[in-house]
Design an enzyme around this catalytic site. Structure first.
Site, PDB file in Angstrom:
ATOM      1  N   GLU A 118       0.867  -1.163   0.000  1.00 18.88           N
ATOM      2  CA  GLU A 118       0.000   0.000   0.000  1.00 18.88           C
ATOM      3  C   GLU A 118       0.906   1.215   0.000  1.00 18.88           C
ATOM      4  O   GLU A 118       1.819   1.309   0.816  1.00 18.88           O
ATOM      5  CB  GLU A 118      -0.887  -0.014   1.249  1.00 18.88           C
ATOM      6  CG  GLU A 118      -2.117   0.853   1.133  1.00 18.88           C
ATOM      7  CD  GLU A 118      -1.777   2.324   1.048  1.00 18.88           C
ATOM      8  OE1 GLU A 118      -2.469   3.040   0.322  1.00 18.88           O
ATOM      9  OE2 GLU A 118      -0.826   2.747   1.700  1.00 18.88           O
ATOM     10  N   CYS A 149      -5.515   5.117   5.156  1.00 23.72           N
ATOM     11  CA  CYS A 149      -5.256   3.854   4.478  1.00 23.72           C
ATOM     12  C   CYS A 149      -6.537   3.119   4.154  1.00 23.72           C
ATOM     13  O   CYS A 149      -7.373   2.911   5.017  1.00 23.72           O
ATOM     14  CB  CYS A 149      -4.371   2.975   5.341  1.00 23.72           C
ATOM     15  SG  CYS A 149      -4.012   1.405   4.559  1.00 23.72           S
ATOM     16  N   CYS A 206      -5.889  -1.217   5.328  1.00 27.39           N
ATOM     17  CA  CYS A 206      -6.248  -1.541   6.711  1.00 27.39           C
ATOM     18  C   CYS A 206      -7.442  -0.657   7.076  1.00 27.39           C
ATOM     19  O   CYS A 206      -7.458  -0.002   8.106  1.00 27.39           O
ATOM     20  CB  CYS A 206      -5.080  -1.303   7.653  1.00 27.39           C
ATOM     21  SG  CYS A 206      -4.339   0.319   7.509  1.00 27.39           S
ATOM     22  N   HIS A 255      -7.741   2.863  11.512  1.00 27.68           N
ATOM     23  CA  HIS A 255      -7.435   4.220  11.950  1.00 27.68           C
ATOM     24  C   HIS A 255      -8.678   4.899  12.524  1.00 27.68           C
ATOM     25  O   HIS A 255      -8.592   5.658  13.487  1.00 27.68           O
ATOM     26  CB  HIS A 255      -6.860   5.045  10.805  1.00 27.68           C
ATOM     27  CG  HIS A 255      -5.447   4.698  10.469  1.00 27.68           C
ATOM     28  ND1 HIS A 255      -4.386   5.131  11.219  1.00 27.68           N
ATOM     29  CD2 HIS A 255      -4.918   3.936   9.492  1.00 27.68           C
ATOM     30  CE1 HIS A 255      -3.256   4.655  10.703  1.00 27.68           C
ATOM     31  NE2 HIS A 255      -3.560   3.921   9.648  1.00 27.68           N
ATOM     32  N   ARG A 273      -0.996  -4.533  10.619  1.00 24.61           N
ATOM     33  CA  ARG A 273       0.457  -4.487  10.460  1.00 24.61           C
ATOM     34  C   ARG A 273       1.192  -4.261  11.773  1.00 24.61           C
ATOM     35  O   ARG A 273       2.413  -4.131  11.768  1.00 24.61           O
ATOM     36  CB  ARG A 273       0.814  -3.410   9.446  1.00 24.61           C
ATOM     37  CG  ARG A 273       0.425  -3.816   8.060  1.00 24.61           C
ATOM     38  CD  ARG A 273       0.264  -2.665   7.110  1.00 24.61           C
ATOM     39  NE  ARG A 273      -0.282  -3.147   5.857  1.00 24.61           N
ATOM     40  CZ  ARG A 273      -1.573  -3.412   5.664  1.00 24.61           C
ATOM     41  NH1 ARG A 273      -2.454  -3.217   6.622  1.00 24.61           N
ATOM     42  NH2 ARG A 273      -1.996  -3.891   4.519  1.00 24.61           N
ATOM     43  N   SER A 332       3.723   0.708  10.209  1.00 18.30           N
ATOM     44  CA  SER A 332       4.760   0.752   9.177  1.00 18.30           C
ATOM     45  C   SER A 332       5.771   1.858   9.427  1.00 18.30           C
ATOM     46  O   SER A 332       6.825   1.881   8.805  1.00 18.30           O
ATOM     47  CB  SER A 332       4.138   0.874   7.784  1.00 18.30           C
ATOM     48  OG  SER A 332       3.361  -0.274   7.510  1.00 18.30           O
ATOM     49  N   CYS A 382       2.772  -0.657   4.657  1.00 19.16           N
ATOM     50  CA  CYS A 382       1.638   0.203   4.356  1.00 19.16           C
ATOM     51  C   CYS A 382       2.161   1.627   4.391  1.00 19.16           C
ATOM     52  O   CYS A 382       2.245   2.249   5.436  1.00 19.16           O
ATOM     53  CB  CYS A 382       0.546   0.004   5.386  1.00 19.16           C
ATOM     54  SG  CYS A 382      -0.906   0.945   5.011  1.00 19.16           S
ATOM     55  N   CYS A 423       0.097   4.797   5.300  1.00 24.09           N
ATOM     56  CA  CYS A 423      -0.048   4.907   6.742  1.00 24.09           C
ATOM     57  C   CYS A 423       1.161   5.577   7.355  1.00 24.09           C
ATOM     58  O   CYS A 423       1.060   6.504   8.140  1.00 24.09           O
ATOM     59  CB  CYS A 423      -0.181   3.524   7.373  1.00 24.09           C
ATOM     60  SG  CYS A 423      -1.794   2.801   7.187  1.00 24.09           S
TER      61      CYS A 423
END
Lengths: 356, 604, 266
Positions: free
Chosen positions: B28, B76, B79, B83, B516, B539, B583, B586
């Protein structure tokens, strides 16, 4: 709509002999035996699937994620049978140089005959380097690929309008595609993300009818964006009856009344959520109890709270909306009028005294 | 001098050939990776750079905290929802809002569905092509493939030779068309691919099955949150009211039909994990028994905040306990507190941001971010056409978060390491079972720590976590039904919905087990508006550049000493990087309190 | 008012019947539009019971749309009357913004309201300040409300309807999105409300304080004066090029239909 691969190569002065050699090299590159070469040659002499280069700028990949959720057609059928998804950073096997080589190759072979799908948008602040592809600003890749494409699909609200990174104060200078590319037809498929089946249906329409779907003034396909969510909402009868959810989890919320008073943007949002619904027709935001946030509309991030009907008007202070601004103005005018009335009365009274 | 040793014990040698991978695909967001490869084709130095930055926290400043979830959700779309969940938790923490138990259960089911969905899509659609060669699948014998399928997963119904023959025919036709789509320019003749044609065909079949199934899983989000990607959340609970018997129950967000629909999706997730995902990972891994590298921090230096409390707001009931493990000492787990200014800190010496004093890290509540895009003196190319980065200077849009100064890894493997070390029975039993199956197939005798501390271990832990999450969801669903049966249909606490009820100033933190790794959002609220918002995402931990001490991050550590078959074909590099499921959207949006000036930032 | 001083009260026929009817229909329509419009944006408390037992929002919206149509038709008719009516009918629509005299009049009127001037000027039609306010609100304001109103209405009728094609499409595109059109429509409502407050107050006040009749004029059409001094007929000055042009065009067309009461009596 498209020439066959073979026709393109012949037009570029490549002999049949070289073409066949190319086919056997292709087979060899895939680790396949020479028996595959004629099959590949045959395929290339017949009409190809239209190549799609799917570029990713500043985005969150929700459009790609939505796309793979499509139920009809299934995402795998689109990828395996409808189009040739030759470049898509999210799904492609190749990386780095091998990935970038695909863009060069596609432009050479299919100049003016491939679809450019854009997810996200380019940045123009920070030298354009807040979005870097292959060491260069994304907008370079975008304009380069756009120059040779047939049409552009702007996936989602990022490519169509700018979306969240373009919300005030837009720190990265995020700019929607149509403000960068002016000389190609652009289909906007807004939404954050767009509905999966809407995305694949737009592709299916173009592949099946070999033409663009009819677009509205803003460049959105009329078949999905010509009505507001409100117009076909299953809770519409409650709106007309004046039955509203006043607070979350109240009696009205449990009965599925209209979410207008808790800020639903359905009446100002053009999308197919209330008809096609989401995730193979499972539900849509209003059915799940939360109002629409208007994610397929231009600049929906800067129109005030999700939970207020009236737009915030920042120029008049953070908590302002039309009623607060207007109500204050009316109150001021009313007070001024009353004061003036009193002053007039006093003035006249004193005049009268003078004249007597 | 070309050889240096980092404080966290990695020898870096920059003398070898520099190989650049940009873009790193099947992740991502946008990422660049540069490595130095020595004459024996072994990676001796690694540089990972986040190449996208969107500045979301600046945008959040001055907005209504109740709206923040939707903004940060758009950090994102992969995922998706985690968030948003973290955001509503941070706001509720700041304002002292306690959500009803039903809302907790619904949020838990949504979070766990995301885990399953994300892990499945990651493994099959982002990661599998590092292990699986779809082109050799057309050489497989469908009968043998069927036998293999029945051996590794007897319970999976799609296992007949005819089924595999159909898939094979479709793949063959696709390849014969000469238009390879996403498989174009792959590394299909690279000897790094080790699967038998039959295993390849089985995996390709499951690539397509997973593509069909993942869209079913997320329908759970559509029921509770209205749509997926980007379902809707609500500060104070969930927006989906429950109505079982009353008037209008048919039009209610949740009624018996909706909840049964959810149950069916949960059952599908349980079955897919058990019959397809976990067996596939074990079977594929067994072909790579000799490629046991890519561990890096792996099972040694790990961190997580802890997740999945059985009783909300009671950490002791966490089904995945948090903590920090350093230097592979599983016997000592340090407690973690996201509020402690000494623990979680972010550094920017090697990031394209500037601090007044860059030798110090800042806790997220006091974070500053001032973008400062410039390349180091040794970089090659120009500022808008980078050929090679200079890792001795600033080289990434990702900040470098550290726990008490230590670079750590986060993610499913970290959570599994912590859970295993702290004696979570389910995790121990499940991990041991999977490892036994692997050892049996591969003919090896690896112990848990050795097996987990690899690229394969990272990928396996993700699969196991997916299975665990699906199983936990069954409990959540049963608990929800039991609550409703006992007369509790409440889904939202509206006591502090009105900003008039809020304190003048407040600060809070929200924590979530994102797919993640550990995710935290820190918020400061003043006069009913967001004053500062900071996210420290998984990430960012894993993809962090070097810190002032020179410690490398988890991505970089995992690549060191990995041998590659062909230096110009980054199969092994992609394999290790993908095992983290990077990601980048993110990790690289992080912004600061004085960020309003950003629009006018001068870039040197 | 001093009763002892006797004087004749000359009267002028100012507002022809269509203008007066338009005024009162407009007043009614604007009242309904403001009230219903307010409740469309901020609805009344929830109705209990079954949805099919009620149609409250439906009725409110119907009233709003019906009044909107009346306002729009009235506006169109009034536009026609700019050409067909007497010169007072033109005053509102073509104010002499480019004459010094006009602005002097505005200033004088402001000073009068600020109690600086002892005597107001006498006008046959509207005073210059009123002309300006009415021109802004009743011409451009109403036009804006009608256009944005039809744009919003067209959204509900749907693409393909004349309302959508004539209004919604370009208006929404111009504003960016539908919600912005709503916002501006609502803001402008408040402008109209402010105007109405001042208009009603000043009409009553001038009726009492100034030297000419006000409210009765809008009922009968006749402007009464309380003294003999010459009243200014602003519309006659015709300062702006536009006014002159349209004025001459129209006067040739109408050939002096402006009447005085004296004419009438004869």
């Amino acid at each position: 709509m498209t020439e066959t691969f073979y026709e393109v190569m012949r037009r570029q002065g490549i002999t049949r002999r070289s073409f066949l050699k190319y086919c056997s090299l292709t087979a060899a590159a895939l680790g396949l035996g020479p028996s595959f070469a004629p099959k590949i040659a045959h395929a290339m002499e017949t009409k190809p699937r239209i190549p799609v280069l799917w570029l990713h700028g500043m985005e969150c990949t929700c459009c790609s994620e939505s796309f793979i959720r499509s139920a009809h057609p299934l995402a795998k059928d689109v990828i395996l049978s409808m189009v040739s998804l030759d470049y898509d950073d999210t799904l492609m096997a190749a990386a780095g140089h091998q990935a970038e080589a695909i863009i060069t190759e596609t432009i050479e072979k299919y100049d003016g005959n491939y679809i450019l799908a854009v997810e996200g948008n380019p940045s123009y602040n920070q030298e354009g380097m807040s979005c870097i592809i292959a060491g260069k600003p994304f907008h370079e890749q975008l304009t380069h690929v756009a120059k040779h494409c047939k049409i552009i699909i702007s996936w989602g609200s990022c490519a169509s309008y700018g979306c969240v990174q373009a919300a005030s104060p837009n720190p990265t200078g995020a700019t929607p595609v149509h403000k960068v590319i002016h000389d190609k037809p652009i289909i906007k498929v807004p939404g954050c993300p767009p509905i999966a089946e809407v995305m694949t249906a737009v592709i299916a329409y173009m592949v099946t009818f070999e033409r663009l779907p009819e677009l509205d003034r803003q460049g959105r396909p009329k078949m999905f964006y010509s009505q507001r969510i409100h117009d076909k909402c299953y809770r519409r009868p409650h709106f007309d009856a004046g039955q509203f959810v006043e607070s979350w989890d109240d009696e009205a919320a449990r009965k599925g009344y209209c979410l207008y008073k808790v800020g639903c943007k359905g009446p100002t949002t053009y999308n197919a959520c209330s008809t096609i619904r989401w995730n193979e027709g499972t539900s849509f935001p209003i059915q799940a109890g939360h109002g629409c946030i208007g994610c397929s509309e231009d600049g929906f991030w800067d129109k005030g709270s999700w939970y207020a009907r009236l737009t915030d008007i920042k120029q008049f202070g953070i908590e302002s909306n039309a009623d607060k601004v207007g109500g204050t103005a009316a109150a001021v005018v009313g007070a001024a009028t009353a004061a003036h009335m009193a002053a007039t009365a006093i003035n006249r009274a004193s005049k009268k005294e003078n004249s007597v | 001098m070309s050889v240096t040793t980092t404080p966290n014990g990695y020898q870096l040698d920059t003398s070898g050939k520099r190989v650049v991978i940009d873009p790193v695909t099947r992740i991502e967001g946008h990422m660049r990776c540069e490595v130095n490869i020595d004459e024996n084709n072994v990676i001796r130095n690694a540089v990972s750079s986040g190449t996208i930055w969107r500045g979301l926290e600046v945008i959040l400043k001055g907005r209504d905290p109740r709206d923040a979830w939707a903004f940060v959700e758009r950090i994102c779309g992969v995922c998706t929802g985690c968030h948003a969940l973290t955001s509503v938790r941070a706001v509720e923490d700041a304002l002292g809002i306690r959500i009803p138990p039903n809302a907790h259960l619904i949020r838990e089911m949504m979070a766990k569905t995301l885990q399953v969905h994300d892990h499945v899509v990651h493994f099959y659609h982002l990661h599998a092509l590092d292990w699986v060669n779809p082109v050799t699948a057309i050489k497989a014998d469908p009968k043998a493939t069927s036998a293999l399928q029945q051996m590794v997963s007897p319970a999976h119904p799609l296992s007949s030779p005819g089924y595999f023959r159909d898939i094979q025919t479709r793949i063959r036709r696709f390849i014969e068309s000469g238009q390879l789509g996403p498989f174009k320019n792959g590394y299909w003749d690279n000897p790094a691919y080790k699967l038998s044609p039959e295993a390849d065909l089985m995996a390709v079949a499951h690539y397509l099955e997973a593509l069909d199934m993942q869209k079913e899983f997320v329908k759970l989000h559509a029921v509770f949150g209205g749509k997926n990607p980007h379902p809707n959340y609500l500060v104070g609970g969930v927006p989906c009211a429950i109505n079982m018997d009353g008037d209008g129950s048919a039009g209610a967000p949740l009624n018996m039909e909706r909840l049964q629909f959810v149950k069916s999706r949960i059952d599908e997730m349980v079955a897919f994990n058990r019959n397809v995902y976990v067996p596939d990972v074990i079977a594929i891994a067994s072909f790579y028994k000799k490629q046991l590298w890519g561990g890096g921090f792996g099972a040694l230096n790990v961190m997580d905040y802890g997740a999945y409390p059985k009783v909300n707001y009671d950490k002791s009931t966490n089904q995945v306990p948090g903590g920090v493990i350093l230097d592979g000492n599983w016997d000592e787990v340090y407690p973690i507190d996201p509020r402690d200014p000494e623990q979680v800190q972010e550094f920017v010496t090697h990031s394209w941001y500037t601090y007044p004093d860059e030798s110090k890290g800042l806790h997220p509540w006091d974070g500053i971010t001032d973008p400062d895009y410039k390349l180091g003196p040794k970089a090659k190319g120009t500022s808008t056409n980078i050929e090679e980065l200079d890792e001795s200077a600033k080289y990434s849009w990702i900040k470098a978060p550290r726990w008490r100064g230590h670079a750590v890894e986060v993610g499913p493997l970290s959570r599994y390491t912590l859970a295993y070390a702290q004696g979570v029975e389910y995790v121990q039993e499940q991990t041991n079972r999977a490892l036994a199956a692997f050892n049996q197939l591969a003919g090896t005798e690896l112990d848990v720590k050795t097996a987990l501390n690899t690229t394969i271990g990272r990928t396996l832990a993700r699969a196991l976590e997916s299975e665990y999450c699906a199983d936990m969801m069954v409990d959540d669903w049963n608990q929800l039904m039991s609550n409703i049966k006992n007369g509790d249909s409440t889904t939202a606490n509206m006591e502090k919905w009105d900003p008039e009820t809020w304190p003048k100033e407040a600060k809070g933190v929200g924590i979530t087990a994102a797919p993640r790794g550990g995710l935290g959002h820190w918020i400061r609220i003043k006069d009913g508006r967001i004053e500062n918002y900071q996210c420290v995402v998984p990430s960012t931990w894993n993809g962090s550049p070097r810190d002032p001490e020179g410690n490398i991050g988890a991505f970089e550590a995992s690549l060191i000493n990995t041998p590659v078959e062909r230096p110009d074909e980054p199969v092994e590099i992609l394999r290790s990087l993908h095992s983290f499921d990077p990601c980048l959207a993110c990790s690289t949006h992080v912004m600061s309190e004085d960020g309003v000036e950003l629009a006018n930032v001068k870039v040197r | 008012m001093s009763q002892s001083k006797m004087h004749s009260e000359p009267a002028v026929y100012v507002y022809e019947a269509p203008v007066r009817i338009w005024h009162w229909i407009n007043a009614l329509a604007i009242t309904v539009l403001c009230v219903t419009g307010y409740f469309i944006g901020v609805p009344l408390p929830t109705m209990p019971g079954e949805a099919n037992d009620h149609f409250l929002m439906g009725y409110i919206r119907f009233a709003h749309f019906a009044s909107g149509y009346i306002l729009a038709v009235g506006f169109l008719f009034r536009l026609y009357w700019v050409f067909a009516g007497n010169h007072h009918a033109r005053q509102l629509f073509l104010p002499p913004f480019f004459t010094r005299e006009f602005w002097k009049g505005v200033l004088h009127e402001l000073r009068w309201y600020a109690f600086i001037e002892k005597e107001p000027h006498k006008y046959v039609g509207h005073n210059p300040l009123a002309v300006m306010a009415m021109h802004i609100v009743m011409v451009w304001g109403l036009l804006f409300m009608i256009i944005t109103g039809f744009a919003l209405y067209g959204e509900g009728i749907g693409m393909g309807s004349w309302q959508y094609e004539w209004f919604s499409g370009w208006v929404i595109e111009l504003f960016g999105q539908s919600q912005d059109v709503h916002t501006w429509h609502r803001l402008c409502t408040w402008l109209v409300i402010c105007f109405v407050i001042m208009h009603v107050y000043l009409a009553i006040r001038e009726d009492i304080v100034s030297r000419q009749s006000m409210i009765s004029t809008m009922i009968s059409g006749w402007r009464m004066f309380r003294d003999d001094s010459k009243a200014k007929d602003d519309a006659d000055h015709g300062g702006s090029i536009m006014t002159t042009f349209v004025g001459s065009l129209m006067s040739s067309f109408r050939s002096g239909r402006s009447r005085t009461k004296a004419d009438d009596i004869r």
